[in-house]
Motif scaffolding. Sequence first.
Motif, PDB file in Angstrom:
ATOM      1  N   GLN A  43      14.433  -5.824  35.235  1.00 48.77           N
ATOM      2  CA  GLN A  43      14.138  -7.229  35.480  1.00 48.77           C
ATOM      3  C   GLN A  43      12.704  -7.572  35.043  1.00 48.77           C
ATOM      4  O   GLN A  43      12.462  -8.619  34.432  1.00 48.77           O
ATOM      5  N   LYS A  44      11.769  -6.671  35.336  1.00 47.24           N
ATOM      6  CA  LYS A  44      10.382  -6.890  34.905  1.00 47.24           C
ATOM      7  C   LYS A  44      10.291  -6.944  33.377  1.00 47.24           C
ATOM      8  O   LYS A  44       9.575  -7.771  32.808  1.00 47.24           O
ATOM      9  N   GLY A  45      10.991  -6.076  32.716  1.00 45.50           N
ATOM     10  CA  GLY A  45      11.014  -6.055  31.251  1.00 45.50           C
ATOM     11  C   GLY A  45      11.612  -7.335  30.698  1.00 45.50           C
ATOM     12  O   GLY A  45      11.112  -7.896  29.707  1.00 45.50           O
ATOM     13  N   ASN A  46      12.712  -7.799  31.332  1.00 45.50           N
ATOM     14  CA  ASN A  46      13.335  -9.056  30.900  1.00 45.50           C
ATOM     15  C   ASN A  46      12.389 -10.243  31.107  1.00 45.50           C
ATOM     16  O   ASN A  46      12.355 -11.169  30.287  1.00 45.50           O
ATOM     17  N   ILE A  47      11.645 -10.208  32.224  1.00 44.87           N
ATOM     18  CA  ILE A  47      10.671 -11.290  32.483  1.00 44.87           C
ATOM     19  C   ILE A  47       9.590 -11.284  31.403  1.00 44.87           C
ATOM     20  O   ILE A  47       9.209 -12.335  30.879  1.00 44.87           O
ATOM     21  N   LYS A  48       9.081 -10.103  31.032  1.00 45.19           N
ATOM     22  CA  LYS A  48       8.065  -9.997  29.989  1.00 45.19           C
ATOM     23  C   LYS A  48       8.616 -10.520  28.659  1.00 45.19           C
ATOM     24  O   LYS A  48       7.930 -11.256  27.924  1.00 45.19           O
ATOM     25  N   ILE A  49       9.858 -10.162  28.376  1.00 45.59           N
ATOM     26  CA  ILE A  49      10.482 -10.614  27.128  1.00 45.59           C
ATOM     27  C   ILE A  49      10.660 -12.135  27.158  1.00 45.59           C
ATOM     28  O   ILE A  49      10.405 -12.826  26.167  1.00 45.59           O
ATOM     29  N   SER A  50      11.065 -12.689  28.297  1.00 44.18           N
ATOM     30  CA  SER A  50      11.233 -14.147  28.446  1.00 44.18           C
ATOM     31  C   SER A  50       9.890 -14.854  28.261  1.00 44.18           C
ATOM     32  O   SER A  50       9.810 -15.912  27.625  1.00 44.18           O
ATOM     33  N   LYS A  51       8.835 -14.266  28.828  1.00 44.33           N
ATOM     34  CA  LYS A  51       7.500 -14.852  28.667  1.00 44.33           C
ATOM     35  C   LYS A  51       7.094 -14.858  27.189  1.00 44.33           C
ATOM     36  O   LYS A  51       6.513 -15.820  26.690  1.00 44.33           O
ATOM     37  N   LYS A  52       7.412 -13.779  26.519  1.00 44.70           N
ATOM     38  CA  LYS A  52       7.072 -13.684  25.088  1.00 44.70           C
ATOM     39  C   LYS A  52       7.864 -14.725  24.299  1.00 44.70           C
ATOM     40  O   LYS A  52       7.325 -15.349  23.389  1.00 44.70           O
ATOM     41  N   GLN A  53       9.167 -14.918  24.669  1.00 45.35           N
ATOM     42  CA  GLN A  53       9.978 -15.940  24.000  1.00 45.35           C
ATOM     43  C   GLN A  53       9.385 -17.338  24.245  1.00 45.35           C
ATOM     44  O   GLN A  53       9.321 -18.164  23.327  1.00 45.35           O
ATOM     45  N   LEU A  54       8.950 -17.570  25.481  1.00 42.14           N
ATOM     46  CA  LEU A  54       8.343 -18.853  25.828  1.00 42.14           C
ATOM     47  C   LEU A  54       7.053 -19.058  25.023  1.00 42.14           C
ATOM     48  O   LEU A  54       6.796 -20.154  24.503  1.00 42.14           O
ATOM     49  N   GLN A  55       6.271 -18.004  24.905  1.00 38.95           N
ATOM     50  CA  GLN A  55       5.042 -18.072  24.122  1.00 38.95           C
ATOM     51  C   GLN A  55       5.352 -18.403  22.658  1.00 38.95           C
ATOM     52  O   GLN A  55       4.676 -19.219  22.033  1.00 38.95           O
ATOM     53  N   ILE A  56       6.397 -17.783  22.122  1.00 43.58           N
ATOM     54  CA  ILE A  56       6.797 -18.055  20.732  1.00 43.58           C
ATOM     55  C   ILE A  56       7.221 -19.516  20.580  1.00 43.58           C
ATOM     56  O   ILE A  56       6.834 -20.186  19.616  1.00 43.58           O
ATOM     57  N   LYS A  57       7.994 -20.038  21.533  1.00 42.05           N
ATOM     58  CA  LYS A  57       8.438 -21.437  21.485  1.00 42.05           C
ATOM     59  C   LYS A  57       7.236 -22.394  21.535  1.00 42.05           C
ATOM     60  O   LYS A  57       7.189 -23.388  20.798  1.00 42.05           O
ATOM     61  N   GLU A  58       6.264 -22.083  22.402  1.00 39.60           N
ATOM     62  CA  GLU A  58       5.058 -22.921  22.488  1.00 39.60           C
ATOM     63  C   GLU A  58       4.280 -22.894  21.171  1.00 39.60           C
ATOM     64  O   GLU A  58       3.796 -23.922  20.699  1.00 39.60           O
ATOM     65  N   LEU A  59       4.171 -21.702  20.597  1.00 37.52           N
ATOM     66  CA  LEU A  59       3.474 -21.578  19.316  1.00 37.52           C
ATOM     67  C   LEU A  59       4.209 -22.341  18.211  1.00 37.52           C
ATOM     68  O   LEU A  59       3.563 -22.981  17.365  1.00 37.52           O
ATOM     69  N   GLU A  60       5.530 -22.296  18.249  1.00 33.05           N
ATOM     70  CA  GLU A  60       6.309 -23.038  17.258  1.00 33.05           C
ATOM     71  C   GLU A  60       6.113 -24.556  17.427  1.00 33.05           C
ATOM     72  O   GLU A  60       6.014 -25.296  16.437  1.00 33.05           O
ATOM     73  N   ALA A  61       6.063 -25.016  18.696  1.00 35.49           N
ATOM     74  CA  ALA A  61       5.813 -26.446  18.952  1.00 35.49           C
ATOM     75  C   ALA A  61       4.416 -26.832  18.437  1.00 35.49           C
ATOM     76  O   ALA A  61       4.246 -27.891  17.809  1.00 35.49           O
ATOM     77  N   ASP A  62       3.441 -25.954  18.712  1.00 35.36           N
ATOM     78  CA  ASP A  62       2.081 -26.214  18.200  1.00 35.36           C
ATOM     79  C   ASP A  62       2.070 -26.235  16.673  1.00 35.36           C
ATOM     80  O   ASP A  62       1.360 -27.038  16.055  1.00 35.36           O
ATOM     81  N   LEU A  63       2.856 -25.355  16.053  1.00 32.19           N
ATOM     82  CA  LEU A  63       2.940 -25.301  14.597  1.00 32.19           C
ATOM     83  C   LEU A  63       3.527 -26.592  14.041  1.00 32.19           C
ATOM     84  O   LEU A  63       3.028 -27.135  13.047  1.00 32.19           O
ATOM     85  N   ILE A  64       4.549 -27.114  14.693  1.00 38.28           N
ATOM     86  CA  ILE A  64       5.155 -28.375  14.243  1.00 38.28           C
ATOM     87  C   ILE A  64       4.128 -29.502  14.327  1.00 38.28           C
ATOM     88  O   ILE A  64       3.982 -30.294  13.382  1.00 38.28           O
ATOM     89  N   LYS A  65       3.376 -29.555  15.432  1.00 35.52           N
ATOM     90  CA  LYS A  65       2.333 -30.587  15.580  1.00 35.52           C
ATOM     91  C   LYS A  65       1.261 -30.434  14.498  1.00 35.52           C
ATOM     92  O   LYS A  65       0.816 -31.422  13.907  1.00 35.52           O
ATOM     93  N   ALA A  66       0.843 -29.202  14.249  1.00 34.49           N
ATOM     94  CA  ALA A  66      -0.194 -28.956  13.238  1.00 34.49           C
ATOM     95  C   ALA A  66       0.297 -29.358  11.850  1.00 34.49           C
ATOM     96  O   ALA A  66      -0.462 -29.927  11.055  1.00 34.49           O
ATOM     97  N   LYS A  67       1.583 -29.054  11.548  1.00 39.20           N
ATOM     98  CA  LYS A  67       2.127 -29.443  10.244  1.00 39.20           C
ATOM     99  C   LYS A  67       2.199 -30.963  10.106  1.00 39.20           C
ATOM    100  O   LYS A  67       1.914 -31.511   9.039  1.00 39.20           O
ATOM    101  N   GLU A  68       2.604 -31.644  11.190  1.00 38.97           N
ATOM    102  CA  GLU A  68       2.640 -33.118  11.153  1.00 38.97           C
ATOM    103  C   GLU A  68       1.246 -33.689  10.927  1.00 38.97           C
ATOM    104  O   GLU A  68       1.061 -34.629  10.147  1.00 38.97           O
ATOM    105  N   LYS A  69       0.268 -33.104  11.594  1.00 38.33           N
ATOM    106  CA  LYS A  69      -1.120 -33.548  11.431  1.00 38.33           C
ATOM    107  C   LYS A  69      -1.593 -33.342   9.995  1.00 38.33           C
ATOM    108  O   LYS A  69      -2.218 -34.210   9.401  1.00 38.33           O
ATOM    109  N   LEU A  70      -1.227 -32.171   9.435  1.00 38.85           N
ATOM    110  CA  LEU A  70      -1.604 -31.862   8.052  1.00 38.85           C
ATOM    111  C   LEU A  70      -0.947 -32.848   7.077  1.00 38.85           C
ATOM    112  O   LEU A  70      -1.604 -33.366   6.172  1.00 38.85           O
ATOM    113  N   GLU A  71       0.333 -33.139   7.270  1.00 42.42           N
ATOM    114  CA  GLU A  71       1.032 -34.090   6.401  1.00 42.42           C
ATOM    115  C   GLU A  71       0.413 -35.480   6.514  1.00 42.42           C
ATOM    116  O   GLU A  71       0.247 -36.197   5.502  1.00 42.42           O
ATOM    117  N   LYS A  72       0.040 -35.866   7.737  1.00 43.48           N
ATOM    118  CA  LYS A  72      -0.584 -37.173   7.954  1.00 43.48           C
ATOM    119  C   LYS A  72      -1.925 -37.256   7.216  1.00 43.48           C
ATOM    120  O   LYS A  72      -2.245 -38.275   6.606  1.00 43.48           O
TER     121      LYS A  72
END
Length: 190
Positions: A158-187
């Motif tokens: 369960q602890k390992g799954n929680i760590k993996i879930s946190k890492k997935q959440l971190q990846i999703k946040e980074l992807e959202a930040d990447l989308i914002k950064a790309k929109e800013k760059l295009e603008k």
Amino acid sequence: MNTKILLIVFAFFGFQLAIAQETKTVVIDSMSVVSVDLVQQKMLNKQANKEKDAAAKALKDAEKDRKKAQKELDKAEKSRERAEKERAKAEKVRDKAQKEKEKAVRKIEKEQKKIAKADKSVEKLNSKIGKAEKDYTKMQAKLDKSVAKGKLSEVDIQKGNIKISKKQLQIKELEADLIKAKEKLEKLQK
């Protein structure tokens, strides 16, 4: 004013000449008396009047020429002042245009810096996402391997799954930040 004074002086001298001369009378005939000096006096008076008129005319012409020269000087001064004003105005316009050009160059440089910064941010986020995904796959493989060997307890899994879930959440946040950064760059690039 000078003309009047000069005319008065000539008139005075002419009057003095007329009065101051003696007239000699020559007797030709006992009945007629002819004045020889009177004829000369009239000629002298005519000559003096002619000279006086010529002097007065010369003074008038000189005054007229002086006024004309003064007008020309005034005209030239006004023309010079106008040219100076036009030159100053043209210089102001040129300076203003130069300042506008420098301002535009600074603005373009600022925009280029913003674009470069946004581009660098996109690259950095891509790098972070790649690293986070690599970590995620390693953690997932390690957990799967440990679960397959049966070394881990339910709590550790369960602890390992929680760590993996946190890492997935971190990846999703980074992807959202990447989308914002790309929109800013295009603008910024538009």
